[in-house]
Scaffold this motif. Structure first.
Motif, PDB file in Angstrom:
ATOM      1  N   SER A 170       5.839  -0.579   1.723  1.00 44.66           N
ATOM      2  CA  SER A 170       4.415   0.135   1.871  1.00 44.66           C
ATOM      3  C   SER A 170       3.383  -0.616   1.039  1.00 44.66           C
ATOM      4  N   ARG A 171       3.714  -0.565  -0.414  1.00 46.21           N
ATOM      5  CA  ARG A 171       2.708  -1.221  -1.544  1.00 46.21           C
ATOM      6  C   ARG A 171       2.581  -2.706  -1.242  1.00 46.21           C
ATOM      7  N   GLU A 172       3.504  -3.342  -0.655  1.00 45.42           N
ATOM      8  CA  GLU A 172       3.414  -4.704  -0.520  1.00 45.42           C
ATOM      9  C   GLU A 172       2.397  -4.885   0.643  1.00 45.42           C
ATOM     10  N   ILE A 173       2.671  -4.057   1.687  1.00 47.47           N
ATOM     11  CA  ILE A 173       1.900  -4.287   3.064  1.00 47.47           C
ATOM     12  C   ILE A 173       0.436  -3.933   2.585  1.00 47.47           C
ATOM     13  N   VAL A 174       0.157  -2.900   2.003  1.00 54.08           N
ATOM     14  CA  VAL A 174      -1.315  -2.482   1.232  1.00 54.08           C
ATOM     15  C   VAL A 174      -1.881  -3.596   0.629  1.00 54.08           C
ATOM     16  N   ALA A 175      -1.123  -4.127  -0.520  1.00 54.50           N
ATOM     17  CA  ALA A 175      -1.881  -5.245  -1.269  1.00 54.50           C
ATOM     18  C   ALA A 175      -1.868  -6.585  -0.358  1.00 54.50           C
ATOM     19  N   ALA A 176      -1.177  -6.683   0.695  1.00 60.84           N
ATOM     20  CA  ALA A 176      -1.371  -7.921   1.348  1.00 60.84           C
ATOM     21  C   ALA A 176      -2.555  -7.678   2.728  1.00 60.84           C
ATOM     22  N   SER A 177      -3.260  -6.458   2.752  1.00 62.25           N
ATOM     23  CA  SER A 177      -3.923  -6.218   3.885  1.00 62.25           C
ATOM     24  C   SER A 177      -5.313  -5.795   3.341  1.00 62.25           C
ATOM     25  N   SER A 178      -6.261  -5.763   4.464  1.00 62.00           N
ATOM     26  CA  SER A 178      -7.609  -5.408   4.030  1.00 62.00           C
ATOM     27  C   SER A 178      -7.493  -4.130   4.877  1.00 62.00           C
ATOM     28  N   LEU A 179      -8.506  -3.099   3.921  1.00 65.94           N
ATOM     29  CA  LEU A 179      -8.575  -1.707   4.511  1.00 65.94           C
ATOM     30  C   LEU A 179      -9.052  -1.525   5.962  1.00 65.94           C
ATOM     31  N   LEU A 227      -5.767   0.505   8.203  1.00 64.18           N
ATOM     32  CA  LEU A 227      -5.416   0.659   6.774  1.00 64.18           C
ATOM     33  C   LEU A 227      -5.912   1.767   6.084  1.00 64.18           C
ATOM     34  N   ARG A 228      -7.268   1.710   6.045  1.00 62.10           N
ATOM     35  CA  ARG A 228      -7.961   2.804   5.535  1.00 62.10           C
ATOM     36  C   ARG A 228      -7.656   4.158   5.967  1.00 62.10           C
ATOM     37  N   TRP A 229      -7.518   4.349   7.425  1.00 58.89           N
ATOM     38  CA  TRP A 229      -7.040   5.636   7.975  1.00 58.89           C
ATOM     39  C   TRP A 229      -5.731   5.950   7.788  1.00 58.89           C
ATOM     40  N   LEU A 230      -4.841   4.983   7.804  1.00 50.52           N
ATOM     41  CA  LEU A 230      -3.282   5.301   7.590  1.00 50.52           C
ATOM     42  C   LEU A 230      -3.349   5.667   5.958  1.00 50.52           C
ATOM     43  N   MET A 231      -3.869   4.969   5.040  1.00 52.69           N
ATOM     44  CA  MET A 231      -3.482   5.577   3.653  1.00 52.69           C
ATOM     45  C   MET A 231      -4.181   7.051   3.572  1.00 52.69           C
ATOM     46  N   LEU A 232      -5.375   7.327   4.314  1.00 52.28           N
ATOM     47  CA  LEU A 232      -5.742   8.815   4.099  1.00 52.28           C
ATOM     48  C   LEU A 232      -4.762   9.692   4.646  1.00 52.28           C
ATOM     49  N   PRO A 245     -10.751   8.307 -12.341  1.00 50.37           N
ATOM     50  CA  PRO A 245     -11.800   9.067 -11.510  1.00 50.37           C
ATOM     51  C   PRO A 245     -13.002   8.291 -11.278  1.00 50.37           C
ATOM     52  N   VAL A 246     -13.121   6.938 -11.892  1.00 46.51           N
ATOM     53  CA  VAL A 246     -14.133   6.235 -11.173  1.00 46.51           C
ATOM     54  C   VAL A 246     -13.309   4.965 -10.746  1.00 46.51           C
ATOM     55  N   ALA A 247     -13.364   4.704  -9.495  1.00 50.60           N
ATOM     56  CA  ALA A 247     -12.784   3.409  -8.610  1.00 50.60           C
ATOM     57  C   ALA A 247     -13.268   3.106  -7.387  1.00 50.60           C
ATOM     58  N   ASP A 248     -13.094   1.902  -7.099  1.00 54.40           N
ATOM     59  CA  ASP A 248     -13.320   1.246  -5.666  1.00 54.40           C
ATOM     60  C   ASP A 248     -12.617   2.037  -4.604  1.00 54.40           C
ATOM     61  N   GLU A 249     -12.824   1.873  -3.414  1.00 51.77           N
ATOM     62  CA  GLU A 249     -12.269   2.617  -2.340  1.00 51.77           C
ATOM     63  C   GLU A 249     -10.505   2.149  -2.475  1.00 51.77           C
ATOM     64  N   ARG A 250     -10.220   0.820  -2.451  1.00 53.55           N
ATOM     65  CA  ARG A 250      -8.920   0.437  -2.356  1.00 53.55           C
ATOM     66  C   ARG A 250      -8.063   1.322  -3.473  1.00 53.55           C
ATOM     67  N   GLN A 251      -8.587   1.042  -4.808  1.00 55.28           N
ATOM     68  CA  GLN A 251      -7.998   1.574  -5.981  1.00 55.28           C
ATOM     69  C   GLN A 251      -7.736   3.014  -5.924  1.00 55.28           C
ATOM     70  N   ALA A 252      -8.692   3.582  -5.384  1.00 52.19           N
ATOM     71  CA  ALA A 252      -8.806   5.271  -5.151  1.00 52.19           C
ATOM     72  C   ALA A 252      -7.538   5.600  -4.024  1.00 52.19           C
ATOM     73  N   LEU A 253      -7.719   4.891  -3.041  1.00 54.21           N
ATOM     74  CA  LEU A 253      -6.548   5.188  -2.036  1.00 54.21           C
ATOM     75  C   LEU A 253      -5.181   4.868  -2.435  1.00 54.21           C
ATOM     76  N   THR A 254      -4.955   3.692  -3.285  1.00 53.62           N
ATOM     77  CA  THR A 254      -3.492   3.452  -3.613  1.00 53.62           C
ATOM     78  C   THR A 254      -3.204   4.189  -4.961  1.00 53.62           C
ATOM     79  N   GLU A 255      -4.148   4.421  -5.553  1.00 55.66           N
ATOM     80  CA  GLU A 255      -3.700   5.502  -6.844  1.00 55.66           C
ATOM     81  C   GLU A 255      -3.578   6.647  -6.371  1.00 55.66           C
TER      82      GLU A 255
END
Length: 180
Positions: A125-134, A149-154, A23-33
């Motif tokens: 997909s998780r590997e790509i996200v981990a290796a890329s900037s949002l 990547l941010r748009w894609l995850m949304l 419930p409290v996370a930075d943007e990357r964590q919130a999107l990936t989780e």
């Protein structure tokens, strides 16, 4: 005069371990989780069903099945993350210009293999996200326009959320199970 009623059994509830997004996370964590939460939720909607049940159509004339949704989501993972975002030269899954709806309509093949392929695409997909900037961009093949990547995850969170709603209804029709 008292009317006698027979108690109605509650429908079975789908329950399994699953971790809510923090419930409290930075943007990357919130999107990936959040995306992983929806992936796991979809998997739970399919849990415990045999191949025939997974390929059972929802309500005519709809062609929706859990197996079809599995194939569709597998194709989405590959299409968006691998083909459009990273530009990998891999074939589309369950799609051709001659039969663009085959992910939903052609349910041949082994369901266990379909789940294995979906797991592999999610892992990639998780590997790509981990290796890329949002802020890193891919290119939409249809328009040539960039997307982050941010748009894609949304977009993928929305894709899974929409299809989980459909999976809810399909699963309830198959065996009455609800929840998760």
């Amino acid at each position: 005069m008292t009317e006698h009623t027979t108690p109605v059994a509650s429908p079975p509830r789908l329950t399994a371990p699953r971790t809510d997004p923090a419930p409290v996370a930075d943007e990357r964590q919130a999107l990936t989780e959040s995306l992983d939460y929806y992936r796991r939720t979809f998997e739970l909607k399919c849990a415990g069903l045999n191949p025939a049940q997974l390929s059972e159509r929802s309500v005519p004339p709809s062609t929706l099945t859990l197996h079809g949704l599995l194939r569709h989501l597998t194709g989405c993972e590959r299409w968006w993350f691998r083909i459009q975002f990273t530009g990998e030269d891999v074939p589309n899954l369950y799609y051709s210009d001659d039969d663009p709806e085959q992910d939903f309509t052609d349910l041949g093949g082994d369901v266990d293999e379909a789940f294995s392929l979906w797991h592999a695409e999610c892992t990639r997909s998780r590997e790509i996200v981990a290796a890329s900037s949002l802020d890193q961009t891919g290119t939409r093949r249809s328009t040539g326009e960039p997307f982050t990547l941010r748009w894609l995850m949304l977009r993928m969170i929305g894709e899974y959320a929409r299809h989980i709603g459909q999976a809810d209804l399909i699963r309830e029709r198959i065996d009455g199970a609800t929840g998760e």
